[in-house]
Each structure stands twice: as structure tokens, then as C-alpha cells.
Write an enzyme that holds these catalytic residues in place. Structure first.
Site, PDB file in Angstrom:
ATOM      1  N   GLY A   5      38.757   1.521 -41.052  1.00 59.96           N
ATOM      2  CA  GLY A   5      37.813   0.766 -40.232  1.00 59.96           C
ATOM      3  C   GLY A   5      38.384   0.295 -38.911  1.00 59.96           C
ATOM      4  N   CYS A  48      45.073  -9.797 -45.123  1.00 58.51           N
ATOM      5  CA  CYS A  48      43.854 -10.437 -45.656  1.00 58.51           C
ATOM      6  C   CYS A  48      44.250 -11.419 -46.745  1.00 58.51           C
ATOM      7  CB  CYS A  48      42.860  -9.393 -46.179  1.00 58.51           C
ATOM      8  SG  CYS A  48      43.483  -8.331 -47.498  1.00 58.51           S
TER       9      CYS A  48
END
Length: 445
Positions: free
Chosen positions: A265, A380
């Protein structure tokens, strides 16, 4: 006819036994079993619910069971957890049905002795008006652990690093479904036109406050089934990752390296920012992940992404000097617990060698940054050991790099005081995944 409770049990047992990720296992199982929308929703709610409330449920079982938790047979324990969850948190399931279906499930699995035990625990809990006392306030992290079903060692990290208000905010956010964000493929369509296109398919789409090319989506059903998705007009990506790409500010004709790219992404986002002009080298360690990157690029019509297998921690072979090098490193995942609740129960989630691996990836790939170029480090997770400490160590040991200030979009708030080249995003403040970004500039012209 498929029994949704039996399917939920099978999924939970597989997660416990094999360490499978709940999201992938749920999606695959529901598709393979051909469940109705109603049964699918029930299975999703029950599996995620039991995983999210595991510590709370086990705390209650300990209070009502004469058998120690460690000695309860695994299927029996999981059925008990499912029954308790339905009683406590699923308002549309009558208490009697939660008990009776749990007992029936045990009998169908030929757990005849367990059926009576399960019946006794659940009915005792109901007779006591579903009461259980949390640990007292003197043991704050233990109380929060039981109340929000999160291991004490994780809560201790958050209390120390982010303070009590933020810690409670993070804990509460774990029970909310995350927003669904998409990145507009500006090679093919504008954000406004995509909103109209999606509306024709019954999808509600809105621009986000911080990024014009980031849309929130509602009522999508299966995203892969949407015509706009098949035509490559957008892809799914959390806003935290889109902000990371935005801060990288890749420009046409630049060279970019995405060191740990899959599913791709961020590499695709930088290619879009470059207007599909330049070169994006996307690396990952496994062939099947490289295949995902290539498939995504093909669907979007992105031609500048060159995806190939590479171990970004150890491979020191020559690459072109790059204007942007992104290291979105493997991490403990404490920022995505509302997506993958089972992560929090891993035995080594806070005690591991990830910071060493993360630093080695950052250090190894810093060699490819051109003079004046940017190096971006991201995770993350919400753990300073993997975030600020890695970033600070890199600057300390690499004087040829300097901190590069992160310029926040108007309205984007910081949740903690931190250095200007670092940003921690929080679910309860920014409505994103928990995420960390740090930026460095290679000295020189």
C-alpha cells in the site's frame, strides 16, 4: 445446516492452537461454509468478542469454577467463554439460549461430563445477577487488565509512556470497529468523482479532514465485489499509513525504496504521489507477498513499482541511491489490537528482540539514501522501545543524518509530547490505527 456456534468454536480453537490471525481465518471460513449474512455476523461478533474479552471471561470463570483454569479441557473452556460472552455482551441472545446452546454444543461434541459443568457455571453466574468484582483501585494496571481484557505488562508500558488518560483511551478503542479508509487512485479518477461512483453502488464515501485523497467508506459489503474496486479506482489502506506516505512527499521522477513493502500500500501510494513517473523499488522476503504487490499495481495501472524478493535486514547488495527510503518494519502490532485482538495474548509480545531487528533494517537501508534525501521509519505498534528508542538510537549512531520535522496537517493532533521528527498516532485521538512515524534527512546536497 451449519451451526454458527460450532463454527465459532472451531475458529477459536484454531487460533489458540495454530496462532492463526482471526481476520483472515474468519473471512476464509465464512466464505467456505457459505454462511448467510445473519450467521456470518453472529460468528464474527462471537469470535471477535471472545478474543477481545478473554481475560475478563477467564477472570469470571476462575471465580465460579472449582477446577483451576489450567486444568479445564480446551474445548470445554472455549465453550464456557463463548457462553459467558453471549450472556454478558450479546443483548440479542436470551440468557436461556446462551446456556442451552452451550450445553447442547458440548453434548454434540460428546463432552457429556463437561455439559453439566458448563451448565452449572453459567447458571450460577446468572443466579448471582451476572456479578463479578474487579480488582480494587490500588492495583490500577491489574484492574484495567481485567476490565478491558488486556495483559498487565502492556498496560504498564502504556501507563508509563502515555499516561493514564491515553491508556484508558487506547483500551476503550480496542472494542470499536475501526473505520474503513481508502486511497483514491488519482491516476484514474478524482476524489469527488470516486465519491459519486461509489454512491451509485450504494456505498457512502466521504473525504477525511487531513487528506483529500483518503476517503472513509461505509456500507461497502464485500469491497472486492465493487465495480469501482475491480476497475482499480481505489484500494483499502488505513489513514495512518496514508499519512506516512503523505509525509514522505515523494515527487515525480524521484527514486524511492520501500524496504518492507508487502502488501504494498505505501509503495503504491508513493507511486501515485509521483504521478506514476520515476522508480519505486518494493521489497519483501517472500514470493507470495511480492505477488500481492504486483497484483495491486496491475489493478491500479501503476507501472513504476518494481517488486522483488529481498531480505532488507541482511542484504547489502547495491541499489540506486534513493530520494526516499521507507522502513515500515515488522513490529509487535500493539497499534492494531482492534483489528487483531489475539495479538495481545502472545507470550512474547512485549519481551522480544524486535527492536534489534528493527534497528538493523533501518541501519542497513540508510546506506541507500541520497544526500538531502529522506529516511522514514514506521511501525504499527504503541511501544516506545520499538518506536522512539529505535529512532533516537539511529540519530545518535548516525551523525550523517539529522532529524527531519514532521509537518502535521491542520487539525491533526498529537497525543503526547514528542520530538518534532516523531509522531505517534492513537486510535482514540486520531481515529486511526496506533502508529509511529519518524523522519530523518541525509546531510549534504
Amino acid at each position: 445446516m451449519a451451526n454458527p456456534r460450532k463454527i465459532a468454536l472451531d475458529i477459536l480453537l484454531k487460533i489458540q492452537k495454530d496462532g492463526a490471525y482471526s481476520s483472515l481465518l474468519l473471512q476464509n471460513t465464512v466464505r467456505e461454509r457459505g454462511l448467510s449474512r445473519l450467521d456470518s455476523s453472529f460468528v464474527f461478533a462471537l469470535v471477535y468478542g471472545v478474543l477481545e474479552r478473554l481475560i475478563t471471561l477467564d477472570f469470571i470463570i476462575k471465580k465460579y469454577s472449582k477446577i483451576p483454569l489450567r486444568k479445564i479441557e480446551q474445548k470445554t473452556l472455549t465453550i464456557l467463554r463463548m457462553g459467558l460472552y453471549q450472556i454478558l455482551y450479546m443483548d440479542k441472545v436470551p440468557d436461556s439460549a446462551a446456556v442451552n446452546e452451550s450445553v447442547k454444543l458440548a453434548k454434540n461434541l460428546r463432552l457429556s461430563h463437561s455439559a453439566g459443568y458448563i451448565n452449572g457455571i453459567l447458571r450460577s453466574f446468572l443466579r448471582n445477577d451476572k456479578k463479578f468484582n474487579l480488582p480494587d483501585d490500588a492495583h490500577k494496571s491489574l484492574r484495567y487488565s481485567v476490565e478491558y481484557s488486556c495483559p498487565k505488562e502492556i498496560i504498564d508500558i502504556w501507563l508509563k509512556a502515555y499516561g493514564e488518560e491515553n491508556t484508558v483511551g487506547i483500551l476503550k478503542s480496542m472494542f470499536n470497529r475501526p473505520p474503513l479508509y481508502s486511497r483514491v487512485n488519482t491516476l484514474k479518477i478524482s476524489p469527488d468523482d470516486l465519491i459519486k461512483e461509489l454512491e451509485r453502488e450504494g456505498v457512502k464515501a466521504e473525504k477525511t479532514a487531513f487528506l483529500q485523497t483518503c476517503l472513509t467508506l461505509e456500507n461497502t459489503g464485500s469491497v472486492e465485489g465493487l465495480s469501482a474496486f475491480k476497475k482499480g479506482l481505489f484500494y483499502i489502506q488505513d489513514m495512518s499509513s496514508q499519512l506516512c506516505v503523505n509525509f514522505a512527499c515523494a515527487k515525480p521522477r524521484q527514486i524511492v525504496i520501500d524496504a518492507c513493502s508487502a502488501p504494498g500500500g505505501k509503495a503504491l501510494g508513493m507511486a501515485l504521489d509521483m504521478d506514476n513517473r520515476g522508480k519505486v523499488f518494493a521489497f519483501d522476503m517472500y514470493d507470495h507477498k511480492i505477488k500481492l504487490i504486483k497484483e495491486g499495481a496491475k489493478r491500479l495501472g501503476v507501472t513504476v513499482v518494481n517488486a522483488s524478493v529481498r531480505n532488507s535486514k541482511t542484504d547489502k547488495s547495491e541499489l540506486p541511491l534513493a530520494d526516499r527510503v521507507l522502513c515500515d518494519v515488522p513490529c509487535s502490532g500493539l497499534g492494531i489490537l482492534r483489528r487483531k485482538p489475539e495479538i495481545r495474548y502472545k507470550s512474547n509480545v512485549t519481551d522480544n528482540n524486535l527492536p534489534v531487528i528493527q534497528y538493523e533494517i533501518l541501519q542497513n537501508n540508510s546506506r541507500y539514501v541520497a544526500f538531502g534525501g529522506l529516511l522514514i521509519y514506521s511501525t504499527c505498534t504503541l511501544n516506545p522501545v520499538e518506536n522512539a528508542e529505535v529512532a533516537d538510537r539511529f540519530l545518535k549512531e548516525n551523525p550523517d543524518f539529522e532529524p527531519y520535522p514532521i509537518k502535521l496537517p491542520v487539525g491533526l493532533k498529537r497525543g503526547i509530547d514528542e520530538k518534532e521528527n516523531q509522531l505517534t498516532l492513537f486510535p482514540h485521538i486520531n481515529n486511526t490505527d496506533g502508529f509511529f512515524i519518524s523522519m530523518f534527512r541525509k546531510r549534504g546536497n
